[in-house]
Write a protein that holds these residues in place. Structure first.
Motif, short mmCIF file in Angstrom:
data_model
loop_
_atom_site.label_atom_id
_atom_site.label_comp_id
_atom_site.label_asym_id
_atom_site.label_seq_id
_atom_site.Cartn_x
_atom_site.Cartn_y
_atom_site.Cartn_z
N LYS A 1 0.84 -1.19 0.00
CA LYS A 1 0.00 0.00 0.00
C LYS A 1 0.88 1.25 0.00
CE LYS A 1 -0.52 0.28 5.04
NZ LYS A 1 -1.47 0.22 6.18
N ARG A 2 0.31 2.36 -0.48
CA ARG A 2 1.02 3.63 -0.50
C ARG A 2 0.25 4.61 0.38
NH1 ARG A 2 4.47 2.78 -4.92
NH2 ARG A 2 5.31 4.88 -4.87
N LYS A 3 1.01 5.53 0.98
CA LYS A 3 0.41 6.47 1.94
C LYS A 3 0.76 7.89 1.51
CE LYS A 3 0.96 5.40 6.28
NZ LYS A 3 1.52 5.28 7.67
N TYR A 4 -0.24 8.78 1.53
CA TYR A 4 -0.04 10.16 1.10
C TYR A 4 -0.59 11.13 2.14
CZ TYR A 4 0.42 7.85 -3.46
OH TYR A 4 0.79 7.01 -4.49
N LEU A 5 0.12 12.22 2.37
CA LEU A 5 -0.41 13.34 3.13
C LEU A 5 -1.19 14.20 2.14
CD1 LEU A 5 -0.45 14.93 5.83
CD2 LEU A 5 1.51 16.21 4.95
N ILE A 6 -2.45 14.50 2.44
CA ILE A 6 -3.29 15.23 1.51
C ILE A 6 -3.93 16.44 2.19
CG2 ILE A 6 -3.82 13.15 0.18
CD1 ILE A 6 -6.61 13.15 1.53
N ALA A 7 -4.34 17.40 1.37
CA ALA A 7 -5.15 18.51 1.88
C ALA A 7 -6.53 17.97 2.19
CB ALA A 7 -5.21 19.63 0.85
N MET A 8 -7.14 18.47 3.24
CA MET A 8 -8.45 17.96 3.65
C MET A 8 -9.51 18.28 2.59
SD MET A 8 -9.99 16.30 6.09
CE MET A 8 -9.04 16.58 7.60
N PHE A 120 -4.61 6.30 2.11
CA PHE A 120 -3.97 5.03 1.80
C PHE A 120 -4.54 4.51 0.49
CE2 PHE A 120 -4.01 5.50 6.36
CZ PHE A 120 -2.77 5.04 6.78
N GLN A 121 -3.67 4.04 -0.37
CA GLN A 121 -4.10 3.41 -1.62
C GLN A 121 -3.47 2.02 -1.68
OE1 GLN A 121 -2.42 4.53 -5.56
NE2 GLN A 121 -4.51 5.19 -6.04
N TYR A 122 -4.29 1.00 -1.80
CA TYR A 122 -3.80 -0.37 -1.75
C TYR A 122 -3.52 -0.89 -3.16
CZ TYR A 122 -5.07 -0.33 3.15
OH TYR A 122 -5.15 -0.01 4.48
N GLY A 123 -2.46 -1.68 -3.28
CA GLY A 123 -2.05 -2.22 -4.57
C GLY A 123 -0.55 -2.21 -4.69
N GLN A 124 -0.05 -2.83 -5.73
CA GLN A 124 1.39 -2.96 -5.92
C GLN A 124 2.05 -1.69 -6.45
OE1 GLN A 124 3.17 -5.65 -4.91
NE2 GLN A 124 1.21 -6.34 -4.06
N SER A 125 1.28 -0.82 -7.09
CA SER A 125 1.84 0.41 -7.65
C SER A 125 0.83 1.53 -7.50
CB SER A 125 2.20 0.21 -9.13
OG SER A 125 1.05 -0.15 -9.87
N SER A 126 1.27 2.76 -7.73
CA SER A 126 0.37 3.90 -7.61
C SER A 126 -0.62 3.92 -8.76
CB SER A 126 1.17 5.21 -7.58
OG SER A 126 1.91 5.36 -8.77
#
Length: 199
Positions: A1-8, A120-126
C-alpha cells in the motif's frame, strides 16, 4: 500500500460522491511484554455497530515481519485497556473507506488537524486518485505518520499544551506560544500554565 499526506477535502461531499463509509476508531497501544511484539486494541464504530479487535505486530531480529488480528468482546477489550502503555495516548481517527479506479482506498482524519489528512491506496503500484484529492507528498514508510508516533505526539501535547491550528491565533498571551512543526503542519502549542490564554 502507498500512503499520502493530503489537503483535507470536503468530506461530506466526497463521502456522498464516492459512497465512502465512515468508521470512528480508537486505537490503544498496550505495554510491551515482548520487545519484538507490538500489541494494541482497537474499538471501531460504524452506525449502531461497535466492534473490537486485538492486534499483534511481530518484528523479528532477522527482519521478518507479520501481523495477527482477531475480534474480541467488549469485556476482553476493557480488560486489555488495563494493560495500556501509559507513555502513549490512544489514537482517535475517522476512517473513510472507498473504491476508486478498482483500488481500495482509505482516508484517515485526525481530530487535531482540520487542514490535512492521510490517504492510503492499496495495490502494488500507484494509480489515479479522485480529482478532489490534493496530494501534498507521499509519506509511505515515513515513521512520523505511523500511528505509534502519533500516539506519542498526542500524549506529549495533551499533557503539556493547548493546541491551536495555525489559522487560530486568538490567544492573548503570545509570549507563551511556540510555533512548532508536526507531521500535519504548523500548530501553536500553548503551555498549560495558569489561566487559559484565550480566556
Amino acid at each position: 500500500k502507498r500512503k499520502y499526506l493530503i489537503a483535507m477535502p470536503d468530506m461530506a461531499a466526497f463521502s456522498h460522491k464516492y459512497r465512502a463509509a465512515a468508521i470512528d476508531m480508537t486505537q490503544t497501544y498496550l505495554a510491551l511484554t515482548n520487545p519484538n511484539i507490538e500489541r494494541r486494541v482497537r474499538m471501531q464504530k460504524s452506525g449502531a455497530e461497535t466492534l473490537y479487535f486485538y492486534t499483534e505486530k511481530h518484528r523479528m531480529e532477522n527482519g521478518e515481519k507479520w501481523d495477527t488480528e482477531r475480534p474480541i468482546s467488549q469485556k476482553q477489550y476493557e480488560k486489555y485497556l488495563l494493560e495500556r502503555d501509559t507513555a502513549l495516548s490512544p489514537v482517535r481517527k475517522t476512517k473513510y473507506r472507498f473504491v476508486f479506479a478498482d483500488r481500495r482506498c482509505e482516508i484517515d482524519m485526525y481530530p487535531f488537524s482540520a487542514e490535512r489528512a492521510v490517504l492510503f491506496q492499496y495495490g502494488q503500484s500507484s494509480a489515479a486518485l479522485p480529482e478532489e484529492i490534493t496530494v501534498l507528498r507521499e509519506v509511505t514508510g515515513d515513521a512520523d505518520y505511523k500511528n505509534r508516533k502519533l500516539a506519542a505526539l498526542q500524549k506529549h501535547v495533551r499533557e503539556n499544551f493547548w493546541v491551536f491550528p495555525t489559522s487560530v491565533k486568538k490567544h492573548t498571551r503570545p509570549v507563551w506560544s511556540q510555533k512548532k512543526s508536526c507531521p500535519f503542519g504548523q500548530l501553536f502549542f500553548i503551555p498549560l500554565r495558569g489561566t487559559h490564554p484565550a480566556a
